[in-house]
Design a protein around this motif. Structure first.
Motif, PDB file in Angstrom:
ATOM      1  N   UNK A 116       5.248 -14.055   3.139  1.00  0.00           N
ATOM      2  CA  UNK A 116       6.596 -13.638   2.747  1.00  0.00           C
ATOM      3  C   UNK A 116       6.645 -13.338   1.246  1.00  0.00           C
ATOM      4  N   UNK A 117       5.931 -14.134   0.460  1.00  0.00           N
ATOM      5  CA  UNK A 117       5.854 -13.867  -0.979  1.00  0.00           C
ATOM      6  C   UNK A 117       5.262 -12.486  -1.226  1.00  0.00           C
ATOM      7  N   UNK A 118       4.262 -12.111  -0.440  1.00  0.00           N
ATOM      8  CA  UNK A 118       3.702 -10.759  -0.547  1.00  0.00           C
ATOM      9  C   UNK A 118       4.712  -9.722  -0.089  1.00  0.00           C
ATOM     10  N   UNK A 119       5.450  -9.990   0.977  1.00  0.00           N
ATOM     11  CA  UNK A 119       6.504  -9.070   1.429  1.00  0.00           C
ATOM     12  C   UNK A 119       7.416  -8.677   0.267  1.00  0.00           C
ATOM     13  N   UNK A 120       7.769  -9.663  -0.541  1.00  0.00           N
ATOM     14  CA  UNK A 120       8.751  -9.448  -1.602  1.00  0.00           C
ATOM     15  C   UNK A 120       8.254  -8.500  -2.680  1.00  0.00           C
ATOM     16  N   UNK A 121       6.938  -8.468  -2.894  1.00  0.00           N
ATOM     17  CA  UNK A 121       6.402  -7.630  -3.980  1.00  0.00           C
ATOM     18  C   UNK A 121       5.665  -6.397  -3.468  1.00  0.00           C
ATOM     19  N   UNK A 122       5.498  -6.300  -2.152  1.00  0.00           N
ATOM     20  CA  UNK A 122       4.776  -5.156  -1.594  1.00  0.00           C
ATOM     21  C   UNK A 122       5.520  -3.855  -1.908  1.00  0.00           C
ATOM     22  N   UNK A 123       4.793  -2.878  -2.391  1.00  0.00           N
ATOM     23  CA  UNK A 123       5.375  -1.578  -2.715  1.00  0.00           C
ATOM     24  C   UNK A 123       4.318  -0.515  -2.435  1.00  0.00           C
ATOM     25  N   UNK A 124       4.513   0.272  -1.387  1.00  0.00           N
ATOM     26  CA  UNK A 124       3.502   1.257  -0.991  1.00  0.00           C
ATOM     27  C   UNK A 124       3.982   2.693  -1.208  1.00  0.00           C
ATOM     28  N   UNK A 125       4.980   2.866  -2.055  1.00  0.00           N
ATOM     29  CA  UNK A 125       5.505   4.212  -2.258  1.00  0.00           C
ATOM     30  C   UNK A 125       4.447   5.145  -2.861  1.00  0.00           C
ATOM     31  N   UNK A 126       3.749   4.677  -3.871  1.00  0.00           N
ATOM     32  CA  UNK A 126       2.720   5.522  -4.487  1.00  0.00           C
ATOM     33  C   UNK A 126       1.549   5.749  -3.534  1.00  0.00           C
ATOM     34  N   UNK A 127       1.091   4.664  -2.869  1.00  0.00           N
ATOM     35  CA  UNK A 127      -0.022   4.809  -1.925  1.00  0.00           C
ATOM     36  C   UNK A 127       0.334   5.738  -0.786  1.00  0.00           C
ATOM     37  N   UNK A 128       1.568   5.672  -0.320  1.00  0.00           N
ATOM     38  CA  UNK A 128       1.979   6.500   0.812  1.00  0.00           C
ATOM     39  C   UNK A 128       1.836   7.982   0.505  1.00  0.00           C
ATOM     40  N   UNK A 129       2.081   8.350  -0.735  1.00  0.00           N
ATOM     41  CA  UNK A 129       1.958   9.756  -1.128  1.00  0.00           C
ATOM     42  C   UNK A 129       0.511  10.239  -1.084  1.00  0.00           C
ATOM     43  N   UNK A 130      -0.437   9.294  -1.055  1.00  0.00           N
ATOM     44  CA  UNK A 130      -1.858   9.646  -1.057  1.00  0.00           C
ATOM     45  C   UNK A 130      -2.485   9.605   0.332  1.00  0.00           C
ATOM     46  N   UNK A 131      -1.712   9.284   1.361  1.00  0.00           N
ATOM     47  CA  UNK A 131      -2.249   9.245   2.722  1.00  0.00           C
ATOM     48  C   UNK A 131      -2.605  10.660   3.169  1.00  0.00           C
ATOM     49  N   UNK A 132      -3.816  10.815   3.665  1.00  0.00           N
ATOM     50  CA  UNK A 132      -4.273  12.136   4.097  1.00  0.00           C
ATOM     51  C   UNK A 132      -4.500  12.233   5.593  1.00  0.00           C
ATOM     52  N   UNK A 133      -4.528  11.103   6.294  1.00  0.00           N
ATOM     53  CA  UNK A 133      -4.780  11.151   7.737  1.00  0.00           C
ATOM     54  C   UNK A 133      -3.470  11.385   8.497  1.00  0.00           C
ATOM     55  N   UNK A 134      -3.547  11.888   9.726  1.00  0.00           N
ATOM     56  CA  UNK A 134      -2.338  12.052  10.547  1.00  0.00           C
ATOM     57  C   UNK A 134      -1.613  10.713  10.690  1.00  0.00           C
ATOM     58  N   UNK A 181      -8.642 -19.728   4.716  1.00  0.00           N
ATOM     59  CA  UNK A 181      -9.012 -19.195   3.404  1.00  0.00           C
ATOM     60  C   UNK A 181      -8.762 -20.237   2.326  1.00  0.00           C
ATOM     61  N   UNK A 182      -8.830 -19.819   1.074  1.00  0.00           N
ATOM     62  CA  UNK A 182      -8.713 -20.769  -0.040  1.00  0.00           C
ATOM     63  C   UNK A 182      -7.279 -21.030  -0.469  1.00  0.00           C
ATOM     64  N   UNK A 183      -6.303 -20.423   0.206  1.00  0.00           N
ATOM     65  CA  UNK A 183      -4.910 -20.670  -0.121  1.00  0.00           C
ATOM     66  C   UNK A 183      -4.388 -19.908  -1.318  1.00  0.00           C
ATOM     67  N   UNK A 184      -5.156 -18.960  -1.818  1.00  0.00           N
ATOM     68  CA  UNK A 184      -4.724 -18.205  -2.998  1.00  0.00           C
ATOM     69  C   UNK A 184      -3.680 -17.158  -2.620  1.00  0.00           C
ATOM     70  N   UNK A 185      -3.049 -16.594  -3.638  1.00  0.00           N
ATOM     71  CA  UNK A 185      -2.008 -15.586  -3.420  1.00  0.00           C
ATOM     72  C   UNK A 185      -2.578 -14.380  -2.681  1.00  0.00           C
ATOM     73  N   UNK A 186      -1.743 -13.775  -1.862  1.00  0.00           N
ATOM     74  CA  UNK A 186      -2.162 -12.631  -1.066  1.00  0.00           C
ATOM     75  C   UNK A 186      -1.781 -11.327  -1.767  1.00  0.00           C
ATOM     76  N   UNK A 187      -2.617 -10.325  -1.553  1.00  0.00           N
ATOM     77  CA  UNK A 187      -2.320  -8.969  -2.015  1.00  0.00           C
ATOM     78  C   UNK A 187      -2.591  -8.017  -0.857  1.00  0.00           C
ATOM     79  N   UNK A 188      -2.004  -6.830  -0.939  1.00  0.00           N
ATOM     80  CA  UNK A 188      -2.262  -5.838   0.098  1.00  0.00           C
ATOM     81  C   UNK A 188      -3.742  -5.474   0.133  1.00  0.00           C
ATOM     82  N   UNK A 189      -4.379  -5.387  -1.045  1.00  0.00           N
ATOM     83  CA  UNK A 189      -5.794  -5.029  -1.059  1.00  0.00           C
ATOM     84  C   UNK A 189      -6.648  -6.113  -0.431  1.00  0.00           C
TER      85      UNK A 189
END
Length: 287
Positions: free
Chosen positions: A212-230, A86-94
């Motif tokens: 690892x830089x993404x690990x440090x800022x990853x936060x899925x608490x809000x997204x987790x509340x929106x999970x609808x699948x088993x 890839x282009x070496x840019x910062x990673x995001x969960x999206x």
């Protein structure tokens, strides 16, 4: 011609002294400027595997081969790992979730289950909440709600220090904290050093730093509340890296939680127990 990925899997299987995934040629799909490598094997209902930080296909141990007996198994190198460029840019969960989605679409599998390990669990939750029409169910292994949790953040900061100063020490720490003491003792010093030696030539060090830089800022608490699948949350009883996996289950409505007798790198020492739990869950949730 044998691909770099094939050589990597063969070499690491030899170093580990155990069977790993069946060697499969990498395919590629272009996603947002990245050339993402992925592999497909098996036949049946589709399941997509999303690796954790610094992980390769081989780290799933026998999981890919066993699941591939009854399912189509799709695995990928998201940005920062393996054969993906890839282009070496910062990673995001999206960004990583988009890569998983593009790989699944390129594989032509339709709806699919997702297994995500550690950082891959965060990516899986992101995908499930942004593409709920595609994700049939989730299995989240050794995941964490937020990388800002104090102990976990200290772990990630240490990883970054070692990645920049002593990469062998980084891998040694990853194994010592990722596997149980009993398992390490059973392996012996020679086997551990062989694992490190086998990984070194194929590590994307710059990419791992971005993960690892993404690990440090990853936060899925809000997204987790929106999970609808088993969803099945799998905790590892002897995890010395992530200790907040049980908390993750509390954020996901109606999720099941199952503990297995393993460390963070569950597939090295708890593959059969993990597979049994996953098979039972997927069989019950198959629609």
């Amino acid at each position: 011609m044998t691909s770099q990925n094939e050589l990597r899997v063969e070499h690491q299987n030899h170093a580990l002294g155990q069977a790993g995934p069946v060697v499969t040629r990498a395919r590629f799909v272009n996603v947002d400027g990245a050339r993402v490598a992925y592999r497909v094997q098996g036949q049946g209902p589709a399941i997509v595997l999303v690796n954790g930080t610094a992980a390769l296909d081989v780290h799933w141990g026998p999981v890919i081969g066993e699941l591939g007996k009854t399912r189509t198994v799709v695995s990928l190198d998201y940005s920062g790992s393996g054969d993906t460029v890839d282009d070496g840019s910062a990673l995001t969960l999206q960004k990583l979730a988009n890569q998983v989605r593009a790989v699944a679409e390129a594989s032509g599998v339709g709806r699919f289950d997702v297994i995500g390990h550690s950082l891959g669990a965060s990516v899986a939750v992101q995908l499930a909440t942004t593409a709920p029409d595609l994700v049939r169910s989730l299995v989240l292994v050794a995941g964490f709600p937020s990388g800002a949790e104090p102990r976990l953040r200290l772990e990630f900061e240490l990883w970054l220090d070692l990645l920049r100063t002593n990469r062998t020490a980084f891998l040694r720490l990853l194994l010592l904290t990722g596997l149980t003491p009993a398992f390490i003792s059973k392996l012996g010093v020679g086997a551990v050093e062989d694992m490190i030696t086998g990984y070194m030539p194929f590590a994307n060090w710059e990419g791992i730093e971005r993960q690892v830089t993404l690990d440090m800022v990853a936060d899925i608490r809000d997204q987790s509340r929106m999970v609808t699948c088993p969803t099945l949350v799998v905790t590892c009883a002897h995890d010395q890296i992530v200790t907040t996996t049980p908390e993750l289950a509390t954020y996901i409505p109606g999720s099941a939680c199952r503990e297995i007798n393993a460390g963070h790198l569950a597939y090295f020492e708890g593959a059969h127990e993990f597979l049994a739990a996953t098979e039972a869950f997927l069989s019950g949730e198959r629609r």
